[in-house]
Scaffold this motif. Structure first.
Motif, short mmCIF file in Angstrom:
data_model
loop_
_atom_site.label_atom_id
_atom_site.label_comp_id
_atom_site.label_asym_id
_atom_site.label_seq_id
_atom_site.Cartn_x
_atom_site.Cartn_y
_atom_site.Cartn_z
N LEU A 66 -26.13 -18.55 67.40
CA LEU A 66 -26.64 -17.47 67.36
C LEU A 66 -25.97 -16.16 66.94
O LEU A 66 -26.60 -15.01 66.82
N THR A 67 -24.51 -16.39 67.26
CA THR A 67 -23.76 -15.15 66.72
C THR A 67 -23.99 -14.70 65.26
O THR A 67 -23.67 -13.64 64.73
N GLY A 68 -24.32 -15.98 64.44
CA GLY A 68 -24.43 -15.57 63.19
C GLY A 68 -23.18 -16.13 62.26
O GLY A 68 -23.36 -16.12 61.08
N ALA A 69 -22.12 -16.86 62.76
CA ALA A 69 -20.99 -17.07 62.01
C ALA A 69 -21.44 -18.11 61.00
O ALA A 69 -20.81 -18.06 59.88
N ASN A 70 -22.12 -19.09 61.17
CA ASN A 70 -22.68 -20.37 60.14
C ASN A 70 -23.39 -19.56 59.03
O ASN A 70 -23.48 -20.33 58.14
N TYR A 71 -24.10 -18.48 59.47
CA TYR A 71 -24.76 -17.71 58.43
C TYR A 71 -23.71 -17.54 56.91
O TYR A 71 -24.19 -17.52 55.99
N PHE A 72 -22.46 -17.15 57.48
CA PHE A 72 -21.32 -16.93 56.25
C PHE A 72 -20.61 -18.20 56.00
O PHE A 72 -20.39 -18.17 54.76
N PHE A 73 -20.40 -18.98 56.92
CA PHE A 73 -19.78 -20.38 56.55
C PHE A 73 -20.69 -21.15 55.49
O PHE A 73 -20.20 -21.76 54.59
N TYR A 74 -22.10 -21.43 55.77
CA TYR A 74 -22.85 -21.94 55.14
C TYR A 74 -23.19 -21.35 53.93
O TYR A 74 -23.50 -21.91 52.81
N TYR A 75 -23.53 -20.35 54.04
CA TYR A 75 -24.27 -19.46 52.71
C TYR A 75 -23.53 -18.37 52.21
O TYR A 75 -23.79 -17.67 51.60
N GLY A 76 -22.05 -18.27 52.82
CA GLY A 76 -21.28 -17.20 52.43
C GLY A 76 -21.15 -17.03 50.83
O GLY A 76 -21.27 -15.87 50.46
N ALA A 77 -21.00 -17.97 50.09
CA ALA A 77 -20.65 -17.87 48.56
C ALA A 77 -21.92 -17.22 48.01
O ALA A 77 -22.01 -16.52 47.03
N THR A 78 -23.20 -17.72 48.54
CA THR A 78 -24.41 -17.29 47.75
C THR A 78 -24.64 -15.83 48.46
O THR A 78 -25.00 -14.96 47.45
N VAL A 79 -24.40 -15.38 49.62
CA VAL A 79 -24.44 -14.11 50.02
C VAL A 79 -23.62 -13.15 49.38
O VAL A 79 -24.27 -12.16 48.87
N PHE A 80 -22.54 -13.46 49.12
CA PHE A 80 -21.63 -12.40 48.23
C PHE A 80 -21.87 -12.63 46.80
O PHE A 80 -21.47 -11.54 46.13
#
Length: 584
Positions: free
Chosen positions: A293-307
């Motif tokens: 729940l820190t949110g790290a995997n939000y960036f690792f799983y969907y980082g390319a889509t996010v950026f």
């Protein structure tokens, strides 16, 4: 021959190699985690598996939230199941053969993914099968490392599992930036197919490493256990003095196994309130949940889509930056957790991570990052600073705590429950993120910011400081009614004036270990053997060679320092079945 000496104890090159080889299990997970973010935005992958209004134009293709969520998250469902069956599998087949069989299973999952052409469900099922292997490896690898590595470097070698996860993520990002230029299906199939290399390295290479001496002793092979220990220490059979020490360590393991037969516990015992067992089960599960729940995997799983959504032209490069920050800072995390304990790094880390997630969410909400380049840059910087804090605190810290918080009789099962909670939240975040982002966009960062603050509060009010303590002392601390989590940093076992006094006396005890020449003090060997035999009926003997870890910690995964034996010339009184000193 020993590769080097640590506190006077020989450390063989095999000990380093077995830790690095086994850590390939973490690399496999990291690679599989890192690759999916970039695969989801590859042109050919979108044309084949997304919904397209124009079947020849990838710009018209989009994944539905359900489809992208399942492709990403089914790996986590597999790891959840695999984590629960990993330990029994390792007990039945042996640590090495279990890892080899799990590598074969991972390859089956990869092949399932490679052989599909237009069926996205086959990609998801392949990731599910691979996830079973990854979860089982997450149980077998740390267990093997803790049981086989020399005590003096056990903590560091066990932590290489987390380090290799971050390395695997980074390598996946780097390979993706190269394979994306390949035309057709080769762009994503090459990235997935390279994943066959890593389980081959682990599955074959681990067979050349020594088996866990604890597993060998448990299955009636004490001589093979002695050979395994000798390889880890880098000593030869012809070295009579060194092998007397090895034999004494085997006796410790055997005594511990006999003790564990008396205190064997079932799953229901993990939820009994006596001796704060339920308290620690819930604490371990909560900490593992909040690591997700820190949110790290939000960036690792969907980082390319996010950026990509914030207007970054080349989101692949941004992913590499995040992966590099994560990998490099994990080295700092190993130092931080050893130097500053457990509680304060997690508290400060939670606050730090919350701040930068708040900045990330506020910036993306205040202005449209696709039309404001400065906002996009601020969001990337804040994401990197968040990963910096995570890699140095919550990423390695929670895994370390799982190894040193639970009592001996229920440690394996409590660890499995805690790890399973981690994989469960991993799945929930991976699956529901597309739905949540589509509804609240970058305000999702506010949710994770709040979770980080909550995690810091949980650590402050419920987690006891376990650094520098043996597992028996940790158990005593949790059961001391006068000790509270916020005062636990000053708690010390009976016989020590302070935690500082404990650390200093431990260093003095370690200084009395075998000499670098390989010679071993006769009194130490005699005391170790006598302790193990004389206390056998009462419980298990206290530590030998100045470690103070005793049989319970000798090869069961304790990463804390030993404390009591050979301190100021005194003898260890030994420990009873309840893990407490026997009166003398």
């Amino acid at each position: 021959m020993p590769l080097f000496y640590m506190h006077g104890m020989p450390i063989g090159g095999t000990a380093i190699m077995l830790a690095l080889m086994a850590s390939m299990g973490g690399f496999i997970f990291g690679y599989d985690t890192g690759q999916i973010s970039d695969i989801l935005i590859m042109e050919d992958f979108k044309l084949r598996f997304a919904t397209c209004s124009n079947p020849v134009d990838h710009n018209t293709c989009e994944f539905s939230t359900v489809r992208s969520g399942l492709i990403v998250s089914l790996l986590s469902i597999g790891t959840l199941a695999g984590a629960l069956i990993g330990a029994p599998t390792a007990d039945r087949l042996g640590r090495r053969y279990a890892m080899t069989s799990e590598c074969v299973l991972f390859c089956v999952g990869v092949i399932i993914q490679l052989t599909t052409t237009h069926v996205w469900q086959q990609i998801a099922v392949g990731r599910l099968v691979s996830g079973l292997a990854v979860g089982a490896l997450s149980a077998a690898v740390p267990m093997y490392q803790a049981e086989t590595a020399p005590t003096q470097i056990r903590g560091t070698l066990t932590a290489t599992y987390q380090l290799f996860i971050t390395l695997g993520i980074l390598v996946a990002y780097c390979i993706a930036i190269g394979t994306r230029e390949i035309s057709g299906a080769g762009s994503w199939r090459t990235l997935i197919g390279i994943g066959l290399i890593w389980p081959f390295i682990l599955g074959v290479g681990i067979l050349f490493m020594p088996e866990s001496p604890r597993w060998l002793a448990a299955h009636g092979h004490p001589e093979k256990a002695a050979h395994s220990i000798a390889r880890a220490y880098g000593v030869k059979k012809s070295d009579e003095q060194a092998n007397r020490f090895v034999r004494a360590e085997v006796d410790e393991i055997v005594n511990q196994l006999e003790h564990e037969k008396m205190i064997k516990a079932g799953w229901i015992d993990c939820f009994k309130p006596r001796n704060k067992t339920l308290y620690r089960t819930l604490l371990g599960m909560t900490l593992q949940s909040f690591q997700q729940l820190t949110g790290a995997n939000y960036f690792f799983y969907y980082g390319a889509t996010v950026f990509q959504s914030v207007g970054i032209q080349d989101s692949f490069v941004t992913q590499i930056i995040l992966g590099a920050v994560n990998f490099v800072c994990t080295f700092g995390g190993l130092y931080v957790m050893e130097r500053f304990g457990r509680r304060w790094p997690l508290i400060i880390g939670g606050i730090w991570q919350s701040i930068w997630l708040f900045v990330f969410a506020a910036a993306g909400t205040a202005k449209d990052p696709t039309t404001n380049p400065n906002i996009g840059k601020l969001m990337i910087v804040s994401a990197c600073l968040f990963i910096l804090g995570y890699a140095m605190t919550w990423a390695p810290g929670v895994w370390i705590l799982i190894g040193e918080t639970f009592p001996t009789r229920t440690r394996a099962k409590q660890g499995a429950l805690s790890t399973a909670s981690n994989w469960l939240w991993n799945f929930l975040i991976a699956f529901f993120t597309p739905f949540i982002v589509s509804a609240i966009d970058f305000r999702y960062g506010f949710v994770f910011a709040a979770c980080n603050l909550t995690g810091a509060l949980i650590v402050y009010f419920f987690l006891y400081e376990s650094s520098d303590l043996s597992l028996e002392s940790v158990d005593d601390m949790y059961n001391d009614p006068k000790c509270k989590p916020w005062t636990s940093t000053k708690w010390a076992p009976v016989g020590y004036s302070s935690r500082y006094d404990l650390v200093e006396q431990t260093k003095a005890a370690q200084a009395r270990k075998p000499l670098e020449s390989g010679a071993i003090e006769e009194k130490q060997i005699e005391h170790a053997g006598a302790t193990g035999n004389e206390k056998k009926e009462q419980g298990y003997g206290g530590g030998m060679n100045g470690t103070g870890n005793g049989v319970a910690n000798g090869r069961g995964g304790d990463i804390g320092a030993g404390t009591n034996a050979y301190t100021n010339g005194t003898n260890d009184p030994g420990l009873g079945p309840d893990g407490r000193p026997i009166p003398v």
